[in-house]
Design a protein around this motif. Structure first.
Motif, PDB file in Angstrom:
ATOM      1  N   VAL A 177      54.334 -10.117  -0.702  1.00 61.57           N
ATOM      2  CA  VAL A 177      53.071 -10.128   0.301  1.00 61.57           C
ATOM      3  C   VAL A 177      52.391  -8.875   0.327  1.00 61.57           C
ATOM      4  O   VAL A 177      51.099  -8.794   0.301  1.00 61.57           O
ATOM      5  CB  VAL A 177      53.730 -10.471   1.753  1.00 61.57           C
ATOM      6  CG1 VAL A 177      52.812  -9.976   2.658  1.00 61.57           C
ATOM      7  CG2 VAL A 177      54.204 -11.926   1.742  1.00 61.57           C
ATOM      8  N   SER A 178      53.068  -7.629  -0.013  1.00 67.43           N
ATOM      9  CA  SER A 178      52.473  -6.444   0.140  1.00 67.43           C
ATOM     10  C   SER A 178      51.519  -6.308  -0.976  1.00 67.43           C
ATOM     11  O   SER A 178      50.244  -5.827  -0.527  1.00 67.43           O
ATOM     12  CB  SER A 178      53.465  -5.194  -0.441  1.00 67.43           C
ATOM     13  OG  SER A 178      53.061  -4.007  -0.122  1.00 67.43           O
TER      14      SER A 178
ATOM     15  N   SER B 192      53.233   0.380  -1.640  1.00 66.53           N
ATOM     16  CA  SER B 192      51.469   0.040  -1.745  1.00 66.53           C
ATOM     17  C   SER B 192      50.690   0.444  -0.516  1.00 66.53           C
ATOM     18  O   SER B 192      49.856   1.265  -1.016  1.00 66.53           O
ATOM     19  CB  SER B 192      51.264  -1.287  -2.310  1.00 66.53           C
ATOM     20  OG  SER B 192      51.887  -2.131  -1.084  1.00 66.53           O
ATOM     21  N   ILE B 193      51.111   0.158   0.377  1.00 65.23           N
ATOM     22  CA  ILE B 193      50.591   0.509   1.668  1.00 65.23           C
ATOM     23  C   ILE B 193      50.984   2.282   2.081  1.00 65.23           C
ATOM     24  O   ILE B 193      49.794   2.667   2.308  1.00 65.23           O
ATOM     25  CB  ILE B 193      50.657  -0.424   2.895  1.00 65.23           C
ATOM     26  CG1 ILE B 193      50.346  -1.748   2.549  1.00 65.23           C
ATOM     27  CG2 ILE B 193      50.237   0.261   4.180  1.00 65.23           C
ATOM     28  CD1 ILE B 193      50.773  -2.693   3.848  1.00 65.23           C
ATOM     29  N   THR B 194      51.928   2.370   1.541  1.00 72.14           N
ATOM     30  CA  THR B 194      52.119   3.890   1.765  1.00 72.14           C
ATOM     31  C   THR B 194      51.318   4.728   0.933  1.00 72.14           C
ATOM     32  O   THR B 194      50.725   5.906   1.388  1.00 72.14           O
ATOM     33  CB  THR B 194      53.710   4.426   1.557  1.00 72.14           C
ATOM     34  OG1 THR B 194      54.586   3.433   2.191  1.00 72.14           O
ATOM     35  CG2 THR B 194      54.088   5.717   1.635  1.00 72.14           C
ATOM     36  N   ILE B 195      51.114   4.229  -0.408  1.00 68.47           N
ATOM     37  CA  ILE B 195      50.186   4.932  -1.199  1.00 68.47           C
ATOM     38  C   ILE B 195      48.804   4.957  -0.609  1.00 68.47           C
ATOM     39  O   ILE B 195      48.002   5.913  -0.792  1.00 68.47           O
ATOM     40  CB  ILE B 195      50.161   4.440  -2.553  1.00 68.47           C
ATOM     41  CG1 ILE B 195      51.695   4.742  -3.238  1.00 68.47           C
ATOM     42  CG2 ILE B 195      49.174   4.825  -3.703  1.00 68.47           C
ATOM     43  CD1 ILE B 195      51.883   3.939  -4.399  1.00 68.47           C
TER      44      ILE B 195
ATOM     45  N   GLY C 257      44.118   7.908   2.608  1.00 66.16           N
ATOM     46  CA  GLY C 257      43.964   8.183   3.950  1.00 66.16           C
ATOM     47  C   GLY C 257      43.610   7.009   4.908  1.00 66.16           C
ATOM     48  O   GLY C 257      42.834   7.027   5.822  1.00 66.16           O
ATOM     49  N   ARG C 258      44.049   5.675   4.242  1.00 62.90           N
ATOM     50  CA  ARG C 258      43.520   4.406   4.740  1.00 62.90           C
ATOM     51  C   ARG C 258      44.468   3.978   5.904  1.00 62.90           C
ATOM     52  O   ARG C 258      45.372   3.411   5.520  1.00 62.90           O
ATOM     53  CB  ARG C 258      43.533   3.329   3.757  1.00 62.90           C
ATOM     54  CG  ARG C 258      42.722   3.601   2.624  1.00 62.90           C
ATOM     55  CD  ARG C 258      41.399   3.392   2.899  1.00 62.90           C
ATOM     56  NE  ARG C 258      41.153   2.319   3.340  1.00 62.90           N
ATOM     57  CZ  ARG C 258      40.618   1.328   2.703  1.00 62.90           C
ATOM     58  NH1 ARG C 258      40.105   1.524   1.207  1.00 62.90           N
ATOM     59  NH2 ARG C 258      40.254  -0.041   3.158  1.00 62.90           N
ATOM     60  N   LEU C 259      43.984   4.254   7.174  1.00 56.29           N
ATOM     61  CA  LEU C 259      44.932   3.923   8.415  1.00 56.29           C
ATOM     62  C   LEU C 259      44.710   2.506   8.486  1.00 56.29           C
ATOM     63  O   LEU C 259      45.761   1.756   9.222  1.00 56.29           O
ATOM     64  CB  LEU C 259      44.542   4.581   9.688  1.00 56.29           C
ATOM     65  CG  LEU C 259      44.385   6.298   9.640  1.00 56.29           C
ATOM     66  CD1 LEU C 259      43.628   6.650  11.008  1.00 56.29           C
ATOM     67  CD2 LEU C 259      45.989   6.402  10.128  1.00 56.29           C
TER      68      LEU C 259
END
Length: 485
Positions: A160-161, A255-258, A264-266
């Motif tokens: 899902v990530s 992937s979201i951590t990256i 800088g994608r909050l």
């Protein structure tokens, strides 16, 4: 499955075995520095395994195969089995003189980031072997992330990530090129380990212990340098909170951590599985803390420190422990038992069922109940603001059904080896979920798996690999259809 595909899979597995052999030189250098003779074991293992892997790689070299789903399944299974076998060699040849069974169990536990062990006397173990256990977790954690981000979506059994990254409200991918993404993944993963190690050292942990525990913390692997895990740091709340924070980070989708760290994608943090994961971490930690305060008259901050550390450790399938939580009372033990099933997010280093599957399963149940009242109603299953396709729905249901069937079978098989019900049931569960410690005096937080019969250790090793490879990726290669043309 044609011969060219099998040859190519063997070739890739051999190349990865070469990399693993090169990694053996790191503990060899550490043992040489500390003057322990096991450096020769690691050097010999690196040369022998590296030479064998190189010979296999050369012999199987040829034109690239056609990339198909079957090839993906074969490659995934062969890679993890090869790494498990290669990782066991130093354990067998070391001064510990472990049997084939024990060495394979320890290696599988490391690469699957489970953290179970059959070794007694970790506090007096040669530094090279301690580092090797942590390195296996470190490399296994990277492999788990790659499995969740790139391979499972391709095989239509999860991921899902990556599905989230391509959603309409996040316009661009983390990077246009896969190579750039992979380098960033390794860089951020390694940076987190370094930061965690520095924090541990500042909080009072010995430097060597800090490095080893940091690798296991970010990998949610649970490999400790002490028999008592984090119990020796029970009176150092700073260390427990550092561990809790970094275990939580390791359970987030990388992937979201990256996206967050590099771009800088909050908005990337709006992924529903992150909110669900954080929600049940807070809920369980607070519930157990209040219970400890009331039932054991423990100071609230101390209770919160221990409950947060141990609950996040179990939920993220790390397996560290700061106390013998089996003595906390029935409510706490029940919470820990339930938490063993949960897991973190997809595309992270964690095992177990994972939060996104619970979200999709809940949507399926709600839709099913609605259709009992309105049979003609067409209601899509949603994950956040996206519709979950039928392939993903099928994958979730198949995984959860297979998980509980396999848990029942593994429990019966372990009981057949002579284990008591608690040990058999939680041993099967903790192996499938890659958590590490089970419940009871044998394999609980203050025990280990050394006293189990050899047959039980092989069953647990198989369960660890099955759980790490999301069960279905292993089952499929044993079907006649897979090998048919």
């Amino acid at each position: 499955m044609n011969r060219n595909a099998v040859r190519a899979a063997i070739h890739i597995a051999a190349v990865f075995a070469i990399y693993l052999s090169a990694a053996m030189l790191i503990p060899a250098a550490v043992d040489l520095y500390f003057g322990h003779r096991d450096w020769q074991v690691f050097a010999f293992s690196a040369l022998s395994m590296g030479g064998l892997a190189l010979a296999v790689a050369v012999a199987t070299q040829g034109r690239p195969p056609q990339v198909t789903t079957r090839f993906g399944f074969l490659l995934v299974n062969l890679l993890w089995f090869t790494l498990a076998v290669a990782g066991a060699v130093p354990f067998m040849l070391s001064s510990l003189d472990l049997s084939v069974t024990d060495a394979f169990f320890e290696s599988v536990s490391g690469i699957t980031t489970t953290g179970s062990t059959v070794i007694n006397g970790l506090d007096h173990l040669p530094p090279g072997l301690l580092l090797w256990r942590s390195l296996l977790s470190f490399m296994g954690g990277l492999g788990v992330i790659a499995l969740g981000l790139f391979l499972l979506p391709f095989l239509n059994i999860g991921g899902v990530s990556y599905f989230r990254i391509e959603s309409s409200d996040i316009e661009d991918r983390p990077f246009e090129r896969f190579q750039t993404f992979a380098i960033s993944l390794i860089g951020i993963y390694t940076a987190l380990v370094f930061i965690c190690a520095v924090c541990y050292a500042i909080a009072g942990m010995r430097g060597f212990d800090a490095v080893n525990h940091a690798m296991s913390t970010i990998a949610t692997g649970g490999m400790s340098t002490h028999d008592t895990s984090f119990i020796r740091y029970a009176n150092t709340p700073a260390i427990l909170w550092i561990g809790s924070i970094f275990m939580f980070i390791g359970a987030l989708p990388f992937s979201i951590t990256i996206l967050f760290a590099v771009r800088g994608r909050l908005d990337a943090m709006r992924d529903p599985q992150i909110r669900a994961f954080a929600g049940y971490c807070v809920m369980f930690a607070l519930a157990v803390a209040v219970y400890l305060r009331v039932s054991m008259d423990m100071p609230f901050f101390e209770a919160l420190s221990h409950s947060t550390f141990n609950m996040i450790s179990i939920i993220t399938t790390t397996g560290f422990s700061s106390d013998d939580y089996t003595q906390w009372g029935p409510f706490a033990v029940a919470c820990i038992f339930v938490a063993t099933f949960l897991g973190g997010c997809s595309g992270s280093t964690t095992g177990a069922i994972k939060s996104y599957r619970f979200l999709i399963l809940f949507e399926l149940i709600v839709n099913g109940l609605r259709r009992l009242i309105y049979p003609s109603m067409v209601q899509p299953v949603r994950y956040g603001d996206r519709t979950v396709d039928e392939d993903m729905q099928r994958a979730v249901v198949l995984f959860i059904a297979s998980f509980f069937v396999l848990w029942a079978i593994a429990t019966i098989l372990l009981a057949a080896t002579g284990l008591d019900l608690t040990t058999a049931m939680t041993g099967a569960l903790t192996s499938l979920t890659n958590v590490g410690p089970g419940l009871g005096p044998v394999i609980g937080p203050v025990g280990n798996f050394s006293s189990l019969p050899d047959a039980a250790k092989w069953i647990c090793s198989a369960a660890m690999l099955l759980g790490r490879l999301e069960i279905l990726a292993v089952f499929v290669i044993f079907t006649p259809t897979f090998w048919g043309r």
